[in-house]
Write an enzyme that holds these catalytic residues in place. Structure first.
Site, PDB file in Angstrom:
ATOM      1  CE  LYS A  99      -4.277  -1.931   1.835  1.00  0.00           C
ATOM      2  NZ  LYS A  99      -3.853  -3.334   1.807  1.00  0.00           N
ATOM      3  CE  LYS A 136      -5.186   0.713   6.132  1.00  0.00           C
ATOM      4  NZ  LYS A 136      -6.468   0.705   5.380  1.00  0.00           N
ATOM      5  CB  SER A 143     -10.343  -6.370   8.984  1.00  0.00           C
ATOM      6  OG  SER A 143     -11.294  -5.475   8.463  1.00  0.00           O
ATOM      7  CD  GLN A 177      -4.824   5.067   6.168  1.00  0.00           C
ATOM      8  OE1 GLN A 177      -5.727   4.273   6.442  1.00  0.00           O
ATOM      9  NE2 GLN A 177      -4.480   5.366   4.929  1.00  0.00           N
ATOM     10  N   PRO A 178      -5.719   8.558  10.528  1.00  0.00           N
ATOM     11  CG  PRO A 178      -6.304  10.666   9.724  1.00  0.00           C
ATOM     12  CD  PRO A 178      -5.197   9.649   9.684  1.00  0.00           C
ATOM     13  NE  ARG A 231     -23.092   5.241  -1.516  1.00  0.00           N
ATOM     14  CZ  ARG A 231     -22.519   5.518  -0.349  1.00  0.00           C
ATOM     15  NH1 ARG A 231     -21.204   5.592  -0.261  1.00  0.00           N
ATOM     16  NH2 ARG A 231     -23.254   5.702   0.724  1.00  0.00           N
ATOM     17  NE  ARG A 259     -13.225  -2.593  -3.969  1.00  0.00           N
ATOM     18  CZ  ARG A 259     -12.972  -3.577  -3.095  1.00  0.00           C
ATOM     19  NH1 ARG A 259     -13.379  -4.805  -3.360  1.00  0.00           N
ATOM     20  NH2 ARG A 259     -12.290  -3.331  -2.004  1.00  0.00           N
ATOM     21  CD  GLU A 274      -7.903  -1.109  -0.007  1.00  0.00           C
ATOM     22  OE1 GLU A 274      -6.740  -1.517   0.060  1.00  0.00           O
ATOM     23  OE2 GLU A 274      -8.832  -1.649   0.586  1.00  0.00           O
ATOM     24  CD  GLU A 276      -8.332  -4.033  -2.934  1.00  0.00           C
ATOM     25  OE1 GLU A 276      -7.458  -4.778  -3.444  1.00  0.00           O
ATOM     26  OE2 GLU A 276      -8.704  -4.132  -1.765  1.00  0.00           O
TER      27      GLU A 276
END
Length: 303
Positions: A99, A136, A143, A177-178, A231, A259, A274, A276
């Site tokens: 990442k 992470k 997760s 990250q926040p 959505r 994605r 992110e 993907e």
């Protein structure tokens, strides 16, 4: 096209790549089988680390659910370089499975979640500001090894520090990250793109509900099952997604699929979580004709 790449009756063979824990493919990916068959394409599930698979025998190999790769990334990336006709290509897989690519996209002007990047030997202390943060590893999926911490809580503050130390002691890079509260209200928007004649084209979008609900205790992160609903993306979300795709190291023309996951930032404008390109869920069951659009992209790639 050689005979071993074609199945009976002249059908081209396509591998849908999965892992040993999911030999029959993810249920969503199985929606792709009928439209491929209708287009005269024989699709077969193939496990990425099965030594008996002849990858040269496929007209195309499509990464779908090799979801056990994060603990074996070096092996997985090396394997991708041995597959003759891989979608998405091996160089994109190498780039996308760490990442830290987000740093490159941020440098290219893509709005991203503010991130602190920590190597195994970097000096670092927990933020003094109260608030919720996510910890992470830079190599991970879902997760796995991720946690959410309220630094105003002394116990969670200690757990956050322990989490970072545990990952770094294992020689892993870490991202802090926040936690953006819009995850709990608006949710993430996942925008799906499939290859078309002129590069990646928007197919459909989904809302992804919050997953992380608490700290990682070193075994399994505490998270909710992912809640997915269709959505319609806002124009601002589509514009950011197009900027992301334009900034890919290969440009938007080489991927078979992508994605782009976005979330509203503190000011409400979408920021990138992110992109993907390796093995994302494509949520084919959440939009009419999505499986047909991907089948068309695969058929065009074979041509």
């Amino acid at each position: 096209m050689s005979d071993n790449i074609r199945a009976t009756r002249g059908e081209p063979r396509v591998a849908l790549i999965t892992c040993a824990e999911m030999p029959g493919l993810d249920p969503d990916d199985r929606l792709l089988l009928p439209p491929l068959a209708q287009r005269g394409i024989r699709a077969e599930a193939a496990i990425w680390d099965d030594p008996d698979v002849d990858w040269a025998g496929y007209a195309l190999a499509v990464l779908r659910s090799p979801w056990d790769y994060p603990t074996r990334r070096a092996e997985f990336v090396a394997w991708t370089r041995t597959v003759p006709r891989l979608a998405n290509p091996a160089d994109l897989v190498r780039w996308n499975t760490d990442k830290r690519y987000l740093r490159e996209l941020a440098s290219a002007g893509v709005p991203t979640v503010p991130t602190t990047w920590l190597g195994p030997d970097d000096d670092w202390t927990l933020p003094a500001e109260p608030g919720e943060y996510v910890v992470k590893p830079v190599v991970g999926a879902g997760s796995l090894d991720a946690g959410r911490y309220d630094l105003a809580d002394a116990a969670q503050r200690e757990l956050a520090g322990t989490h970072v130390k545990r990952l770094r002691a294992a020689g892993r890079w870490v991202m802090v990250q926040p936690y953006l509260s819009a995850v709990d209200t608006a949710g993430e928007t996942g925008l799906l793109f499939f290859a078309g004649p002129d590069g990646l084209r928007f197919s459909h979008a989904v809302r992804k509900g919050p997953m992380l609900v608490g700290p990682d205790y070193g075994v399994d992160g505490l998270f909710r099952p992912e809640q997915i609903t269709p959505r319609t993306p806002a124009a601002a979300e589509l514009a950011v997604a197009e900027r992301v795709l334009a900034a890919l190291p290969s440009g938007p023309d080489r991927p078979l699929y992508a994605r782009v996951d976005l979330i509203p930032g503190p000011d409400g404008a979408p920021v990138l979580v992110e992109v993907e390109l390796t093995e994302p869920s494509l949520f084919l069951g959440h939009a009419p004709d999505a499986a047909d659009r991907l089948a068309d992209a695969i058929a065009a790639r074979l041509d």
